[in-house]
Design an enzyme around this catalytic site. Structure first.
Site, PDB file in Angstrom:
ATOM      1  N   GLY A 182       0.635  19.403 -62.077  1.00 24.54           N
ATOM      2  CA  GLY A 182       1.727  20.237 -62.585  1.00 24.54           C
ATOM      3  C   GLY A 182       3.084  19.648 -62.231  1.00 24.54           C
ATOM      4  O   GLY A 182       3.964  19.525 -63.078  1.00 24.54           O
ATOM      5  N   GLY A 183       3.242  19.271 -60.975  1.00 19.49           N
ATOM      6  CA  GLY A 183       4.523  18.726 -60.512  1.00 19.49           C
ATOM      7  C   GLY A 183       4.876  17.448 -61.248  1.00 19.49           C
ATOM      8  O   GLY A 183       6.024  17.254 -61.663  1.00 19.49           O
TER       9      GLY A 183
ATOM     10  N   GLU B 176       6.954  20.028 -54.558  1.00 15.30           N
ATOM     11  CA  GLU B 176       6.134  19.963 -53.341  1.00 15.30           C
ATOM     12  C   GLU B 176       4.709  20.122 -53.788  1.00 15.30           C
ATOM     13  O   GLU B 176       4.350  21.148 -54.368  1.00 15.30           O
ATOM     14  CB  GLU B 176       6.511  21.103 -52.390  1.00 15.30           C
ATOM     15  CG  GLU B 176       7.902  21.008 -51.842  1.00 15.30           C
ATOM     16  CD  GLU B 176       8.133  19.728 -51.089  1.00 15.30           C
ATOM     17  OE1 GLU B 176       7.243  19.311 -50.326  1.00 15.30           O
ATOM     18  OE2 GLU B 176       9.201  19.122 -51.294  1.00 15.30           O
TER      19      GLU B 176
ATOM     20  N   SER C 234       0.341  21.972 -57.826  1.00 16.38           N
ATOM     21  CA  SER C 234      -0.550  20.808 -57.851  1.00 16.38           C
ATOM     22  C   SER C 234       0.196  19.529 -58.219  1.00 16.38           C
ATOM     23  O   SER C 234       1.283  19.571 -58.806  1.00 16.38           O
ATOM     24  CB  SER C 234      -1.650  21.050 -58.871  1.00 16.38           C
ATOM     25  OG  SER C 234      -1.083  21.168 -60.159  1.00 16.38           O
TER      26      SER C 234
ATOM     27  N   CYS D 268      -1.451  23.922 -48.507  1.00 19.39           N
ATOM     28  CA  CYS D 268      -1.107  22.527 -48.816  1.00 19.39           C
ATOM     29  C   CYS D 268      -1.245  21.651 -47.582  1.00 19.39           C
ATOM     30  O   CYS D 268      -1.343  20.438 -47.692  1.00 19.39           O
ATOM     31  CB  CYS D 268       0.306  22.453 -49.371  1.00 19.39           C
ATOM     32  SG  CYS D 268       1.495  23.337 -48.364  1.00 19.39           S
TER      33      CYS D 268
ATOM     34  N   LYS E  58      10.176  31.047 -62.951  1.00 21.01           N
ATOM     35  CA  LYS E  58       9.025  31.073 -63.862  1.00 21.01           C
ATOM     36  C   LYS E  58       7.927  31.702 -63.022  1.00 21.01           C
ATOM     37  O   LYS E  58       7.357  31.062 -62.151  1.00 21.01           O
ATOM     38  CB  LYS E  58       8.666  29.644 -64.277  1.00 21.01           C
ATOM     39  CG  LYS E  58       7.926  29.508 -65.573  1.00 21.01           C
ATOM     40  CD  LYS E  58       6.473  29.911 -65.593  1.00 21.01           C
ATOM     41  CE  LYS E  58       5.509  29.261 -64.678  1.00 21.01           C
ATOM     42  NZ  LYS E  58       4.116  29.616 -64.838  1.00 21.01           N
TER      43      LYS E  58
END
Ligand code: NAP
Length: 527
Positions: A244-245, A264, A241, A301, A183
């Site tokens: 999102g995760g 992650e 983020s 990150c 994606k």
């Protein structure tokens, strides 16, 4: 040439109605190419093709997979300056960073190529039969890792190459024998398409089944959501983020057939500066940390977003020097107006929290889409009461916590959410006096660093890039290094299976010469 189309296997298509462009943050304008978001029919085609490719790809030899991975690396190299140019246009990151990240991506691909060529990674384990065993004979059981099926990969905005289209997740999945549907990240769709073209060329040259890879464009979350819900998708790799995760993790677990999501996510990467370190090398550490906090505009990150020490003159001096040094650093361009918008609003929200003080904030005129660095301070008791102060501010921002004493420092660490990294700054002599601090920190993080900075993640077999939630959704795995392949396989046993029908990895003759555990002993010998 970038077409703006989706790759469904080796077919370029653009039947969808939603169109979008990427953005050049340095010039504050849209880039030229119009991208076509994948339609429902294109998503369906990509997944069906991946499922049919899996039937062949799952049992392709390690040598063939290694050729495929090496060829992807060759094709990425062959893209030359065009790739570097589009990377910079879509991210605002400098050319040196683009070149470095391309090198890292190629290194990852070649590392996995070497791993699967050698072959021992599948962890072959053989327990031979004992027909004379009483009261019942022992059967022959042979175990190895097998691929789990088509994988969907979501790349990160801040790593257009190394954690995106042909990044760590994709390379590991191919190595495992899993087809991949990417994606594509909307901020760097052009970079993604170029890399996708390299993967497709490599797949064709090395005769991989069509559908082993697809690259789908998207401008919003819909494409990703549909992919995660698709019954033929068997696992998800995500870098981004926590919001999102977590959303994708929830979706995957609500499916009739739940699937693993290896996400992650964000982290504040606590740094503990012990008293002697603050006293003896406080100035030096302050300068080093001003650099680490602002590296890449803080868009890592592993950015050190939280620094903890014991309140006193030495920590006060550390804060003063850190504040002075950080504003001397020229701000740099951030990735996208959305990222800078999120940075400014999260920073402002943080600064509104009761008890938080701003000790440094870059205030000179800066170019549009550049990020202003800031250092804030807070008392230990305040952060203990307010978990909003634990949140990641993705950008050049850090908070120094002034703890009342060691007990309070330990309590704060114990109450932190899971983190990718933790760092201890100490003079050698003092470290042994802080065993509880070290143990408490170890319980919260995936990697602990002594006298260094958390930014910079070495790609090697011993690396753990992960950690307790929300650093990742599964702390038993790493997203960086060859061991990340373990996310895309499952253990599988053959019982009393005819030798000639076993995979080569488990045959009596050990034709691949791999290292196996036979009846409890590691060996490369045949049975
Ligand atoms: P992001 O906003 O979470 O986006 C990542 C991808 O997930 C995008 O393709 C996005 O699609 C998609 N997405 C986000 N929310 C979704 C939802 N609710 N449903 C479906 N798809 C969704 O993250 P980012 O801005 O790209 O990256 C910054 C974050 O990544 C930071 O928090 C940083 O710490 C973290 N990060 C972590 C690592 C690590 O290894 N742990 C590495 C790099 C970055 P759309 O853009 O189409 O919405």
């Amino acid at each position: 040439m970038i077409t703006g189309k989706n790759y469904i296997g080796n077919l370029l298509t653009s039947t969808g109605r939603v169109k979008f462009k990427t953005f050049n943050p340095q010039e504050n304008k849209e880039n030229n190419v119009v991208f076509s978001e994948a339609s429902e029919a294109e998503i369906e085609m990509a997944v069906e093709l991946a499922a049919s490719a899996f039937k062949v790809f799952r049992s392709i030899s390690g040598i063939k997979k290694s050729e495929f991975l090496n060829q992807i690396a060759n094709e990425i190299e062959a893209l030359g300056d065009e790739l570097i140019k589009i990377y910079c246009l879509e991210s605002g990151l400098p050319e040196s960073r683009a070149i470095g990240e391309r090198g890292r991506t190629i290194f990852q691909l070649r590392s996995f190529a070497n791993l699967v060529k050698e072959g021992s990674w599948i962890e072959a384990t053989i327990d031979t039969a004992d027909l004379s065993r009483q009261p019942i004979p022992k059967v022959d059981i042979r175990k190895m890792s097998i691929p789990i099926g088509p994988i969907v990969v979501f790349g990160a905005s801040n790593f257009p190459l190394a954690y995106s289209t042909a990044g760590g997740d994709t390379a590991a999945a191919f190595a495992a024998g899993c087809p991949v549907i990417v994606k594509s990240h909307p901020m760097h769709a052009g970079t993604g398409e170029l890399v996708a073209s390299a993967i497709i060329k490599a797949a064709e040259k090395t005769e991989m089944p069509n559908g082993v890879f697809s690259n789908l464009n998207s401008s919003g979350i819909e494409v990703g959501v549909k992919l995660v819900k698709h019954p033929q998708v068997k696992a998800v790799g995500f870098t981004g983020s926590v919001g999102g995760g977590r959303a994708l993790y929830n979706l995957a677990s609500q499916r009739p057939e739940p699937i693993p999501v290896f996400a992650e996510m964000g982290s504040v990467n606590p740094v503990i500066i012990l008293p002697e370190a603050a006293k003896i090398r406080g100035n030096e550490w302050a300068k080093t940390y001003a650099g680490s906090i602002t590296l890449g505009s803080g868009q890592f990150c592993t950015n050190p977003g939280l620094i903890l020490g014991i309140k006193g003159a030495d920590l006060t001096n550390f804060i003063k020097i850190l504040s002075e040094e950080i504003v001397k650093i020229e701000p740099t361009c951030m990735l996208h107006p959305n990222i800078i918008g999120a940075y400014e609003s999260k920073k402002a929200k943080m600064q509104e929290q009761k008890g938080l003080q701003t000790s440094a904030s870059f205030s000179d005129e800066i170019a549009i889409n550049y990020g202003r660095q800031a250092i804030t301070t807070v008392e230990g008791v305040t952060i203990l009461k307010n978990t909003a102060l634990h949140h990641e501010v993705f950008g050049p921002f850090s908070m120094v916590v002034q703890c009342k004493n060691v007990q309070q420092l330990e309590e704060i660490i114990a109450n932190l959410e899971g983190q990718l990294t933790g760092t201890i700054l100490a003079e050698n002599a003092e470290l042994e006096n802080y065993e509880n601090i070290v143990n408490t920190l170890q319980n919260r993080v995936g990697r602990i660093i002594f006298n260094g900075v958390p930014t910079g993640v070495e790609v090697c077999a011993a690396m753990v890039h992960g950690g307790p939630y929300p650093a990742s959704t599964d702390s038993r795995f790493t997203a960086v290094g060859i061991n990340s392949i373990k996310r895309w396989v499952r253990p599988f046993s053959f019982q009393n299976w005819p030798n000639e029908l076993l995979p080569d990895e488990l045959k009596n003759e050990n034709p691949l010469g791999i290292s196996r555990i036979v009846d409890g002993k590691r060996t490369t010998h045949k049975l």
